[in-house]
Design a protein around this motif. Structure first.
Motif, PDB file in Angstrom:
ATOM      1  N   GLY A 176       0.812  -1.212   0.000  1.00  0.00           N
ATOM      2  CA  GLY A 176       0.000   0.000   0.000  1.00  0.00           C
ATOM      3  C   GLY A 176       0.845   1.261   0.000  1.00  0.00           C
ATOM      4  N   ASN A 177       0.473   2.195   0.882  1.00  0.00           N
ATOM      5  CA  ASN A 177       1.193   3.477   0.931  1.00  0.00           C
ATOM      6  C   ASN A 177       2.361   3.472   1.911  1.00  0.00           C
ATOM      7  N   ARG A 178       2.739   2.313   2.441  1.00  0.00           N
ATOM      8  CA  ARG A 178       3.871   2.247   3.371  1.00  0.00           C
ATOM      9  C   ARG A 178       5.168   2.172   2.562  1.00  0.00           C
ATOM     10  N   ARG A 179       5.521   3.314   2.004  1.00  0.00           N
ATOM     11  CA  ARG A 179       6.665   3.355   1.095  1.00  0.00           C
ATOM     12  C   ARG A 179       7.980   3.050   1.802  1.00  0.00           C
ATOM     13  N   GLU A 180       8.031   3.306   3.119  1.00  0.00           N
ATOM     14  CA  GLU A 180       9.266   3.011   3.842  1.00  0.00           C
ATOM     15  C   GLU A 180       9.578   1.515   3.825  1.00  0.00           C
ATOM     16  N   LEU A 181       8.548   0.676   3.697  1.00  0.00           N
ATOM     17  CA  LEU A 181       8.784  -0.763   3.621  1.00  0.00           C
ATOM     18  C   LEU A 181       9.513  -1.130   2.332  1.00  0.00           C
ATOM     19  N   LYS A 182       9.182  -0.442   1.247  1.00  0.00           N
ATOM     20  CA  LYS A 182       9.888  -0.678  -0.004  1.00  0.00           C
ATOM     21  C   LYS A 182      11.359  -0.304   0.130  1.00  0.00           C
ATOM     22  N   THR A 183      11.615   0.842   0.759  1.00  0.00           N
ATOM     23  CA  THR A 183      12.999   1.289   0.920  1.00  0.00           C
ATOM     24  C   THR A 183      13.788   0.320   1.783  1.00  0.00           C
ATOM     25  N   MET A 184      13.207  -0.107   2.909  1.00  0.00           N
ATOM     26  CA  MET A 184      13.883  -1.050   3.794  1.00  0.00           C
ATOM     27  C   MET A 184      14.166  -2.368   3.098  1.00  0.00           C
ATOM     28  N   ALA A 185      13.230  -2.805   2.264  1.00  0.00           N
ATOM     29  CA  ALA A 185      13.410  -4.068   1.555  1.00  0.00           C
ATOM     30  C   ALA A 185      14.512  -3.953   0.502  1.00  0.00           C
ATOM     31  N   ARG A 186      14.490  -2.892  -0.254  1.00  0.00           N
ATOM     32  CA  ARG A 186      15.467  -2.732  -1.333  1.00  0.00           C
ATOM     33  C   ARG A 186      16.877  -2.517  -0.801  1.00  0.00           C
ATOM     34  N   PRO A 211       0.865   0.473  -7.965  1.00  0.00           N
ATOM     35  CA  PRO A 211       1.720   1.462  -7.281  1.00  0.00           C
ATOM     36  C   PRO A 211       2.085   1.077  -5.849  1.00  0.00           C
ATOM     37  N   GLY A 212       1.300   0.219  -5.219  1.00  0.00           N
ATOM     38  CA  GLY A 212       1.586  -0.183  -3.844  1.00  0.00           C
ATOM     39  C   GLY A 212       2.358  -1.470  -3.718  1.00  0.00           C
ATOM     40  N   LEU A 213       2.928  -1.961  -4.818  1.00  0.00           N
ATOM     41  CA  LEU A 213       3.601  -3.252  -4.796  1.00  0.00           C
ATOM     42  C   LEU A 213       5.094  -3.126  -4.509  1.00  0.00           C
ATOM     43  N   LEU A 214       5.578  -4.062  -3.714  1.00  0.00           N
ATOM     44  CA  LEU A 214       6.995  -4.387  -3.636  1.00  0.00           C
ATOM     45  C   LEU A 214       7.157  -5.601  -4.543  1.00  0.00           C
ATOM     46  N   THR A 215       7.839  -5.417  -5.654  1.00  0.00           N
ATOM     47  CA  THR A 215       7.793  -6.432  -6.699  1.00  0.00           C
ATOM     48  C   THR A 215       8.697  -7.622  -6.404  1.00  0.00           C
ATOM     49  N   ALA A 216       8.378  -8.725  -7.063  1.00  0.00           N
ATOM     50  CA  ALA A 216       8.987 -10.022  -6.783  1.00  0.00           C
ATOM     51  C   ALA A 216      10.510 -10.050  -6.841  1.00  0.00           C
ATOM     52  N   PRO A 217      11.180  -9.311  -7.731  1.00  0.00           N
ATOM     53  CA  PRO A 217      12.644  -9.404  -7.766  1.00  0.00           C
ATOM     54  C   PRO A 217      13.330  -9.007  -6.464  1.00  0.00           C
ATOM     55  N   TYR A 218      12.636  -8.257  -5.607  1.00  0.00           N
ATOM     56  CA  TYR A 218      13.237  -7.823  -4.345  1.00  0.00           C
ATOM     57  C   TYR A 218      12.960  -8.791  -3.194  1.00  0.00           C
ATOM     58  N   ILE A 219      12.170  -9.820  -3.415  1.00  0.00           N
ATOM     59  CA  ILE A 219      11.678 -10.667  -2.328  1.00  0.00           C
ATOM     60  C   ILE A 219      12.237 -12.076  -2.472  1.00  0.00           C
ATOM     61  N   ASP A 220      12.668 -12.647  -1.358  1.00  0.00           N
ATOM     62  CA  ASP A 220      13.248 -13.989  -1.371  1.00  0.00           C
ATOM     63  C   ASP A 220      12.252 -15.071  -0.984  1.00  0.00           C
ATOM     64  N   LEU A 221      11.520 -14.851   0.110  1.00  0.00           N
ATOM     65  CA  LEU A 221      10.556 -15.866   0.555  1.00  0.00           C
ATOM     66  C   LEU A 221       9.290 -15.185   1.054  1.00  0.00           C
ATOM     67  N   ILE A 222       8.172 -15.843   0.813  1.00  0.00           N
ATOM     68  CA  ILE A 222       6.872 -15.391   1.298  1.00  0.00           C
ATOM     69  C   ILE A 222       6.210 -16.556   2.017  1.00  0.00           C
ATOM     70  N   ALA A 223       5.628 -16.278   3.178  1.00  0.00           N
ATOM     71  CA  ALA A 223       4.883 -17.300   3.914  1.00  0.00           C
ATOM     72  C   ALA A 223       3.510 -16.759   4.265  1.00  0.00           C
ATOM     73  N   LEU A 224       2.506 -17.593   4.123  1.00  0.00           N
ATOM     74  CA  LEU A 224       1.149 -17.228   4.501  1.00  0.00           C
ATOM     75  C   LEU A 224       1.021 -17.287   6.024  1.00  0.00           C
ATOM     76  N   ALA A 225       0.567 -16.180   6.625  1.00  0.00           N
ATOM     77  CA  ALA A 225       0.441 -16.116   8.087  1.00  0.00           C
ATOM     78  C   ALA A 225      -0.708 -15.171   8.446  1.00  0.00           C
TER      79      ALA A 225
END
Length: 272
Positions: A176-186, A211-225
């Motif tokens: 969403g609009n939590r852009r700081e999460l994108k920065t921390m991830a990248r 616009p609110g996506l952190l796209t897959a190339p930046y992510i290593d693992l996803i778990a449903l929780a």
């Protein structure tokens, strides 16, 4: 390649002892399910970085003996006052506190995201911060008015862990609009994400969601929780569990109270 076929325990196993681990601020996607798994595993010597502050999750990890250092602009339980186990550990010299400010932490993550060595910030002069941060210094602004500015080093976490409302089958995560999460991830070497649910298809193709996506190339693992941020909030999905956070704030004032609360939180087998 992003994997979304794992579980929280296996995801948390990617966070090795001694790792520099970035965690979001309260109400910004705190991965409590991952924190719980780290405690159940007996993680040790984690070097936490708040994004830019910390609260319940950091206090829980410190109280459980999982932490060597905390770098943050502050750690508290918000309206419930000070973070009791964090404060006790700092006062006893059990962990290192690396003091920061919100703008400096954000600047460090931006530098890390862009793979720059440092970022300039203002607003630090006149405080004691420069006395306590040997890795911060100042340079003369090369442009008019040629005034001094503080420069802070890039923050490059080994791991950024976060919880989000949604991921899709293609491995994109909606923050969403939590852009700081994108920065921390990248800025991180590895990104681990827990989510409330998995959306069929590819959200990149949805112009409202993209616009609110952190796209897959930046992510290593996803778990449903589901409810993986509880008892903290995950706006707009759910608010904080005030009763549970109140009980934690009261119990954690003492070592014995914290230990009892944590045992209940982990369950009879200490399982995550």
């Amino acid at each position: 390649m992003t994997r979304s076929d794992t579980n929280v325990t296996l995801l948390a196993e990617q966070i090795k002892d001694g790792a520099r681990l970035a965690l979001p601020s309260e109400n910004s996607g705190v991965p409590v399910a991952v924190v719980r798994a780290l405690i159940a595993r007996g993680a040790r010597d984690l070097r936490l970085v708040g994004g830019p502050t910390g609260g319940f999750a950091i206090d829980l990890l410190v109280g459980a003996g999982c932490v060597a250092s905390v770098e943050a602009a502050g750690v508290s339980l918000g309206p419930r006052g000070l973070a009791p186990r964090f404060c006790a550990a700092v006062e006893a010299g059990e962990i290192e506190m690396i003091d920061s400010t919100c703008p400096a932490t954000h600047a460090g993550f931006v530098a890390g995201e862009k793979r720059l060595p440092f970022m300039a910030v203002r607003g630090v002069f006149g405080s004691d911060m420069l006395k306590n941060r040997s890795d911060w210094t100042f340079i003369d602004n090369p442009f008019p008015p040629h005034d001094p500015v503080v420069v802070v080093p890039a923050i490059l976490p080994d791991v950024t862990a976060l919880h989000a409302p949604l991921a899709d089958e293609a491995g994109n995560v909606w923050v969403g609009n939590r852009r700081e999460l994108k920065t921390m991830a990248r800025a991180a070497k590895q990104v681990l994400v827990t989510v409330e649910k998995i959306h069929p298809g590819n959200l990149v193709k949805d112009s409202a969601m993209a616009p609110g996506l952190l796209t897959a190339p930046y992510i290593d693992l996803i778990a449903l929780a589901p409810r993986g941020a509880a008892p903290t909030a995950l706006p707009p999905d759910y608010g904080p569990d005030d009763a549970m956070l109140d009980s934690y704030a009261n119990a954690a004032k003492t070592r014995e109270g914290f230990d009892g609360w944590l045992a209940d939180f982990l369950g009879p087998d200490g399982a995550a």
